[in-house]
Design an enzyme around this catalytic site. Sequence first.
Site, PDB file in Angstrom:
ATOM      1  N   ARG A 129      33.589  35.547  28.512  1.00  0.00           N
ATOM      2  CA  ARG A 129      33.997  36.902  28.885  1.00  0.00           C
ATOM      3  C   ARG A 129      32.801  37.774  29.251  1.00  0.00           C
ATOM      4  NH1 ARG A 129      38.397  36.127  24.242  1.00  0.00           N
ATOM      5  NH2 ARG A 129      39.999  35.254  25.630  1.00  0.00           N
TER       6      ARG A 129
ATOM      7  N   ALA B 269      50.727  27.385  28.998  1.00  0.00           N
ATOM      8  CA  ALA B 269      49.722  27.719  27.980  1.00  0.00           C
ATOM      9  C   ALA B 269      48.550  28.411  28.656  1.00  0.00           C
ATOM     10  CB  ALA B 269      49.260  26.452  27.255  1.00  0.00           C
TER      11      ALA B 269
ATOM     12  N   GLN C  57      38.311  53.393  49.900  1.00  0.00           N
ATOM     13  CA  GLN C  57      38.842  54.699  50.282  1.00  0.00           C
ATOM     14  C   GLN C  57      37.772  55.560  50.956  1.00  0.00           C
ATOM     15  OE1 GLN C  57      42.014  55.358  49.871  1.00  0.00           O
ATOM     16  NE2 GLN C  57      42.135  57.521  50.433  1.00  0.00           N
TER      17      GLN C  57
ATOM     18  N   GLN D 277      32.027  68.020  47.953  1.00  0.00           N
ATOM     19  CA  GLN D 277      32.148  67.917  46.503  1.00  0.00           C
ATOM     20  C   GLN D 277      33.158  66.862  46.071  1.00  0.00           C
ATOM     21  OE1 GLN D 277      34.092  71.037  43.969  1.00  0.00           O
ATOM     22  NE2 GLN D 277      31.989  71.371  43.247  1.00  0.00           N
TER      23      GLN D 277
ATOM     24  N   GLU E 206      39.771  34.224  32.178  1.00  0.00           N
ATOM     25  CA  GLU E 206      39.049  34.341  30.901  1.00  0.00           C
ATOM     26  C   GLU E 206      39.735  35.330  29.962  1.00  0.00           C
ATOM     27  OE1 GLU E 206      36.896  32.288  30.111  1.00  0.00           O
ATOM     28  OE2 GLU E 206      36.222  31.487  32.020  1.00  0.00           O
TER      29      GLU E 206
ATOM     30  N   GLY F 152      39.608  54.330  57.250  1.00  0.00           N
ATOM     31  CA  GLY F 152      40.247  53.224  57.962  1.00  0.00           C
ATOM     32  C   GLY F 152      39.329  52.027  58.126  1.00  0.00           C
TER      33      GLY F 152
ATOM     34  N   THR G 284      43.576  25.846  30.463  1.00  0.00           N
ATOM     35  CA  THR G 284      44.844  26.464  30.837  1.00  0.00           C
ATOM     36  C   THR G 284      45.874  25.450  31.341  1.00  0.00           C
ATOM     37  OG1 THR G 284      43.719  28.509  31.418  1.00  0.00           O
ATOM     38  CG2 THR G 284      45.897  28.175  32.368  1.00  0.00           C
TER      39      THR G 284
ATOM     40  N   THR H  99      43.441  37.901  30.064  1.00  0.00           N
ATOM     41  CA  THR H  99      43.895  39.100  30.760  1.00  0.00           C
ATOM     42  C   THR H  99      43.450  40.363  30.017  1.00  0.00           C
ATOM     43  OG1 THR H  99      45.972  39.206  29.546  1.00  0.00           O
ATOM     44  CG2 THR H  99      45.947  37.865  31.565  1.00  0.00           C
TER      45      THR H  99
END
Length: 384
Positions: A246, A132, A339, A282, A366, A343, A128, A368
Amino acid sequence: MEFSLTEEETLIRETARKLAADRIAPLAQRLDEGEGRPEFLANLRLLAENGFMALNVGADYGGTEAGTVAFALSVEEIGRACASTGVTVSVTNMVCEVIQAVGSKEQREAYLPKLADGTYPAGGFCLTEAGAGSDPSSMRTRAERDGNHYVLNGSKLYITSAEYAGVFVVWAVTDPDAPKGKGISCFLVERETEGLIVGKAEKKMGQHGSVTNEVHFENCRVPATAMMGAENDGFRIAVGELAGGRIGIASLALGISRAAMDAAKAYVKERKQFGKAIADMQGIQWMIADRETELEAARLLILQAAYLKDQGRPFAREASMAKLFASEAAQRATYTALQLHGGAGFLQDLPLERYARDARITTIYEGTSEVQRLIIAREVMKAI
């Protein structure tokens, strides 16, 4: 279809899991806080001694010869304990594989044993550049022939493990007049080569234990024998090796996701609200069901890509599918886990916020998610 692992793959996964629990996980938080570098390097050496740095490399060069499925399982287990360690293992294995695939016998003998046994803590993959990234064929780093040597000039960006890599695989333009992507060659450059300069470590959102640096080449002189493969054939090599890489990043993303969801499942069974454990509600159960279904799908995509690679069959489409799905699922899994902690998940006392930060980059490096979609679409349309 047969979905069971071989005895060797099972043993490797269990060994990785034990090392991860005993040595890697206890260090993860300190690495995230910028501490523990000596212990991190010691863990890399331990992983090498147990065969995890050259999982798909031949025994003649010190490798494990375990295959890509074993590699994927190992990166998942290590990444589950510490993403920084997981990405170091993944990239070093990728460096080993490119040397084994296109290196000369002398190059394989010189570098693979040192990567396999931990003499080199890691390997560097220098592709990279600032202009590039998703389009590596636009690189500007040059390698000019000078007698029996090449002289490299240019800079590479976002290089994993640059500060302690023993050898770098470096791509550079050798024929600037060739059509785009056709005049690039691949070189092996040792860490102590004059003119190779490792820049400052980047300050990152996550994966703090894995250093990421610019690497500069200033009149960096290497022998012509440092070239891997044929001259001007380097871009093809890079594209092929990125597909294998990947699988590693998909496995890493899955490992981070599993760590986050394991923490969440344990927490919701203990946390009580309205007189009962929130695991009995649930809405909570459906959140967990959705994430667990996605992670199981990611696992199957990863193993499918790894299996095809081990069989010597085309796997680029499947590797991109696995990387796309697993990395995107990791975003949802880590944020769902946070979540579910309420907190408490936002506090640094718990590792949930670290998991979320560590997972974020998996949709970027590797290749996007957007690039993976382009590859998948191209491969699908080619089949019509």
